[in-house]
Design an enzyme around this catalytic site. Structure first.
Site, mmCIF file in Angstrom:
data_model
loop_
_atom_site.group_PDB
_atom_site.id
_atom_site.type_symbol
_atom_site.label_atom_id
_atom_site.label_comp_id
_atom_site.label_asym_id
_atom_site.label_seq_id
_atom_site.Cartn_x
_atom_site.Cartn_y
_atom_site.Cartn_z
ATOM 1 N N ASP A 1 85.091 25.058 52.141
ATOM 2 C CA ASP A 1 85.646 25.542 50.611
ATOM 3 C C ASP A 1 85.970 24.264 50.116
ATOM 4 O OD1 ASP A 1 86.631 27.541 49.296
ATOM 5 O OD2 ASP A 1 88.468 27.985 50.677
ATOM 6 N N LYS B 1 81.909 26.993 49.080
ATOM 7 C CA LYS B 1 82.497 28.129 48.437
ATOM 8 C C LYS B 1 83.551 27.245 47.303
ATOM 9 C CE LYS B 1 85.956 30.735 49.842
ATOM 10 N NZ LYS B 1 86.972 30.606 48.702
ATOM 11 N N GLU C 1 85.938 28.642 43.657
ATOM 12 C CA GLU C 1 86.804 29.623 43.023
ATOM 13 C C GLU C 1 86.297 29.703 41.403
ATOM 14 O OE1 GLU C 1 90.792 29.518 43.773
ATOM 15 O OE2 GLU C 1 90.440 29.826 46.129
ATOM 16 N N ASP D 1 90.270 26.665 52.456
ATOM 17 C CA ASP D 1 91.340 25.892 52.229
ATOM 18 C C ASP D 1 92.735 26.503 52.521
ATOM 19 O OD1 ASP D 1 91.360 27.839 50.274
ATOM 20 O OD2 ASP D 1 91.484 26.489 48.269
ATOM 21 N N SER D 2 92.618 27.892 53.108
ATOM 22 C CA SER D 2 93.712 28.657 53.530
ATOM 23 C C SER D 2 94.217 27.812 54.740
ATOM 24 C CB SER D 2 93.351 30.000 53.882
ATOM 25 O OG SER D 2 92.217 30.114 54.821
ATOM 26 N N GLU E 1 88.362 38.805 46.087
ATOM 27 C CA GLU E 1 89.677 39.175 46.676
ATOM 28 C C GLU E 1 90.491 39.518 45.860
ATOM 29 O OE1 GLU E 1 91.207 35.129 48.169
ATOM 30 O OE2 GLU E 1 93.045 35.946 48.623
HETATM 31 O O1 KIV Z 1 90.552 29.897 51.976
HETATM 32 C C1 KIV Z 1 90.172 31.032 52.551
HETATM 33 O O2 KIV Z 1 90.562 31.431 53.617
HETATM 34 C C2 KIV Z 1 89.665 32.157 51.596
HETATM 35 C C3 KIV Z 1 89.492 33.587 52.023
HETATM 36 C C4 KIV Z 1 90.441 33.971 51.759
HETATM 37 C C5 KIV Z 1 88.246 33.922 51.498
HETATM 38 O O3 KIV Z 1 88.989 31.464 50.526
#
Ligand code: KIV
Length: 282
Positions: A96, A125, A127, A57-58, A194
């Site tokens: 994500d 993934k 959080e 989600d970055s 992280e």
């Molecule tokens: O969204 C992302 O890029 C991440 C990484 C920083 C692990 O969650």
């Protein structure tokens, strides 16, 4: 598998069980995970031999110009997961789960994860630690592999009061350890750590049976992850302390585009060779 014609050995597709089995304490090589958000990025990451492509989600910060990751939803993530999936990478593709896609109910989380899986992700993934157990269990029951993410979790930016290194006190480090153990017991196949002190990441890595993948978490983790645009110098502003930038692709791109602009302005682009002509009888 060896190609009978060329005698070359094709690298094997990376799967969830292959990643789950990788622990440096057992003599395995560190896991290399990189983000990518589109087909060219996935091709580049795969050609470089990364093990896991995270469609993070970055994308919100790195590509879409947002100040935080809270601005992307399931549809936006599915759009980028699809673009990465269509590269058919050898690397495992992890999608994500964006903010609010797994916070309302476990049922909602399964439906949202299914959107990412149908778009091309092979795992998701999310959080958070013990408060996510019901969601992790529901995803596992739906046969969706889950990667955890602990420590500095960017979707909690407001709750954390900014992007700060986590687990610095003994109670906070103990809580992180308990979260990691709980995620491992619930069936997660790996955990991103992280923004945590290296000693804390090292203890978690020693005590959980699944691999840890660090970002700003020191060298003791079972793998490392970086953001594509940070590693390649495709971002504005100074990178975080934990980033190692291996190229300045912004400078390369600016020079290339400026050269083309000068050729257009000087009349040397397009050349004869770059031009279509009518057949001679016309
Ligand atoms: O969204 C992302 O890029 C991440 C990484 C920083 C692990 O969650």
């Amino acid at each position: 598998m060896t190609d009978p014609v060329t005698s070359t050995t094709a690298a094997k597709k990376v799967t969830v069980p292959m990643v789950r089995a990788r622990k440096r304490s057992r003599g395995d090589q560190p896991i290399v995970m990189l983000t990518a958000y589109d087909t060219p990025g996935a091709h580049i990451a795969d050609a470089a031999g990364v093990d896991v492509i995270l469609v993070g989600d970055s994308v919100a910060n790195a590509v879409l110009g947002h100040a935080d990751t809270l601005q992307v939803d399931v549809a936006a993530m599915a759009h980028h997961v699809g673009a990465v999936g269509r590269a058919s990478p050898r690397a495992l593709v992890v999608g994500d789960m964006p903010w609010l896609s797994y916070h309302v109910s476990a049922e909602d989380a399964v439906r949202n994860a299914a959107v990412l899986i149908r778009a091309g992700a092979e795992a998701v993934k999310l959080e958070g630690g013990r408060r996510r157990l019901a969601v992790v269990e529901a995803l596992m029951a739906a046969e969706i592999p889950v990667m955890g993410h602990l420590g500095l979790t960017p979707q909690s930016v407001h709750a954390m009061g900014g992007y700060r290194v986590q687990a610095k006190s003994t109670p906070a480090a103990e809580a992180l350890m308990n979260d990691a153990k709980a995620l491992a017991a619930a069936g997660c196949f790996a955990i991103v750590l992280e923004g945590v002190p290296d000693v804390v990441a090292g203890r978690v890595t020693d005590e959980v049976g699944i691999p840890t993948i660090g970002i700003g978490a020191g060298a003791a983790c079972d793998g490392q992850v970086l953001v594509f645009h940070d590693l390649l110098g495709l971002r504005q502003g100074a990178p975080a302390k934990f980033v190692r930038q291996y190229a300045d692709l912004t400078a390369v791109a600016v020079t290339a585009i400026a050269s083309w602009a000068a050729d257009v302005r000087g009349g040397s682009f397009p050349s004869e060779a770059e031009t279509y002509h009518l057949p001679p009888e016309h």
